[in-house]
Design a protein around this motif. Structure first.
Motif, PDB file in Angstrom:
ATOM      1  N   ASN A  52       0.827  -1.210   0.000  1.00 19.66           N
ATOM      2  CA  ASN A  52       0.000   0.000   0.000  1.00 19.66           C
ATOM      3  C   ASN A  52       0.864   1.263   0.000  1.00 19.66           C
ATOM      4  O   ASN A  52       0.866   2.047   0.942  1.00 19.66           O
ATOM      5  N   ILE A  53       1.579   1.450  -1.070  1.00 18.98           N
ATOM      6  CA  ILE A  53       2.535   2.553  -1.198  1.00 18.98           C
ATOM      7  C   ILE A  53       1.855   3.762  -1.833  1.00 18.98           C
ATOM      8  O   ILE A  53       1.176   3.628  -2.851  1.00 18.98           O
ATOM      9  N   GLN A  54       2.024   4.898  -1.207  1.00 16.69           N
ATOM     10  CA  GLN A  54       1.552   6.168  -1.754  1.00 16.69           C
ATOM     11  C   GLN A  54       2.752   7.090  -1.877  1.00 16.69           C
ATOM     12  O   GLN A  54       3.562   7.185  -0.951  1.00 16.69           O
ATOM     13  N   ALA A  55       2.846   7.779  -3.012  1.00 16.79           N
ATOM     14  CA  ALA A  55       3.983   8.672  -3.230  1.00 16.79           C
ATOM     15  C   ALA A  55       3.496  10.015  -3.730  1.00 16.79           C
ATOM     16  O   ALA A  55       2.563  10.092  -4.533  1.00 16.79           O
ATOM     17  N   ALA A  56       4.125  11.075  -3.239  1.00 21.75           N
ATOM     18  CA  ALA A  56       3.771  12.423  -3.653  1.00 21.75           C
ATOM     19  C   ALA A  56       5.027  13.275  -3.700  1.00 21.75           C
ATOM     20  O   ALA A  56       5.956  13.071  -2.918  1.00 21.75           O
ATOM     21  N   VAL A  57       5.041  14.221  -4.616  1.00 18.54           N
ATOM     22  CA  VAL A  57       6.130  15.195  -4.697  1.00 18.54           C
ATOM     23  C   VAL A  57       5.642  16.462  -4.012  1.00 18.54           C
ATOM     24  O   VAL A  57       4.558  16.972  -4.321  1.00 18.54           O
ATOM     25  N   LYS A  58       6.442  16.937  -3.052  1.00 22.48           N
ATOM     26  CA  LYS A  58       6.034  18.090  -2.256  1.00 22.48           C
ATOM     27  C   LYS A  58       7.193  19.058  -2.084  1.00 22.48           C
ATOM     28  O   LYS A  58       8.350  18.647  -2.047  1.00 22.48           O
ATOM     29  N   ARG A  59       6.849  20.294  -1.916  1.00 23.72           N
ATOM     30  CA  ARG A  59       7.847  21.315  -1.587  1.00 23.72           C
ATOM     31  C   ARG A  59       7.813  21.461  -0.068  1.00 23.72           C
ATOM     32  O   ARG A  59       6.982  22.186   0.484  1.00 23.72           O
ATOM     33  N   ILE A  60       8.700  20.730   0.583  1.00 19.35           N
ATOM     34  CA  ILE A  60       8.729  20.676   2.041  1.00 19.35           C
ATOM     35  C   ILE A  60      10.173  20.636   2.523  1.00 19.35           C
ATOM     36  O   ILE A  60      11.102  20.582   1.722  1.00 19.35           O
ATOM     37  N   LYS A  61      10.328  20.619   3.818  1.00 22.83           N
ATOM     38  CA  LYS A  61      11.648  20.479   4.440  1.00 22.83           C
ATOM     39  C   LYS A  61      11.497  19.453   5.568  1.00 22.83           C
ATOM     40  O   LYS A  61      11.214  19.806   6.702  1.00 22.83           O
ATOM     41  N   PRO A  62      11.666  18.162   5.243  1.00 20.86           N
ATOM     42  CA  PRO A  62      11.463  17.131   6.261  1.00 20.86           C
ATOM     43  C   PRO A  62      12.501  17.206   7.377  1.00 20.86           C
ATOM     44  O   PRO A  62      13.663  17.532   7.130  1.00 20.86           O
ATOM     45  N   GLU A  63      12.050  16.918   8.575  1.00 27.41           N
ATOM     46  CA  GLU A  63      12.958  16.905   9.724  1.00 27.41           C
ATOM     47  C   GLU A  63      13.720  15.590   9.815  1.00 27.41           C
ATOM     48  O   GLU A  63      14.826  15.550  10.326  1.00 27.41           O
ATOM     49  N   GLN A  64      13.092  14.502   9.360  1.00 25.04           N
ATOM     50  CA  GLN A  64      13.711  13.180   9.344  1.00 25.04           C
ATOM     51  C   GLN A  64      13.494  12.578   7.969  1.00 25.04           C
ATOM     52  O   GLN A  64      12.479  12.845   7.329  1.00 25.04           O
TER      53      GLN A  64
END
Length: 87
Positions: free
Chosen positions: A55-67
């Motif tokens: 059940n894989i979901q993938a998205a491209v986002k303009r973010i700054k992940p902490e981990q």
């Protein structure tokens, strides 16, 4: 250097991949452009499929992940409104 600056400002593009089994969220990036991230997305999804993720979901986002990897973080559909691509 340019990519580092974009990432520091939270303007870089990242691929967010969520799996239900096991329950993880992975972040791959950073990318300078959205189309670069979109082009790379399927490769990361295929790798996780080969490792047995479900059940894989993938998205491209303009973010700054902490981990880059977060265990047990798969959100239920009612907790997130971001449009994702089911693969």
């Amino acid at each position: 250097m340019w990519l580092s600056l974009l990432n520091t400002l939270g303007l870089a593009w990242w691929i967010e991949v969520k799996t239900e089994d096991p329950s993880y969220t992975y972040y791959f990036g950073p990318f300078a452009a959205q189309d670069e991230a979109e082009a790379a997305k399927s490769g990361y999804v295929q790798d996780l499929q080969q490792e047995g993720a479900q059940n894989i979901q993938a998205a491209v986002k303009r973010i700054k992940p902490e981990q880059l990897t977060v265990e047990g973080s798969h959100l239920r559909d009612d907790q997130e409104t971001t449009v994702t691509t089911q693969v």
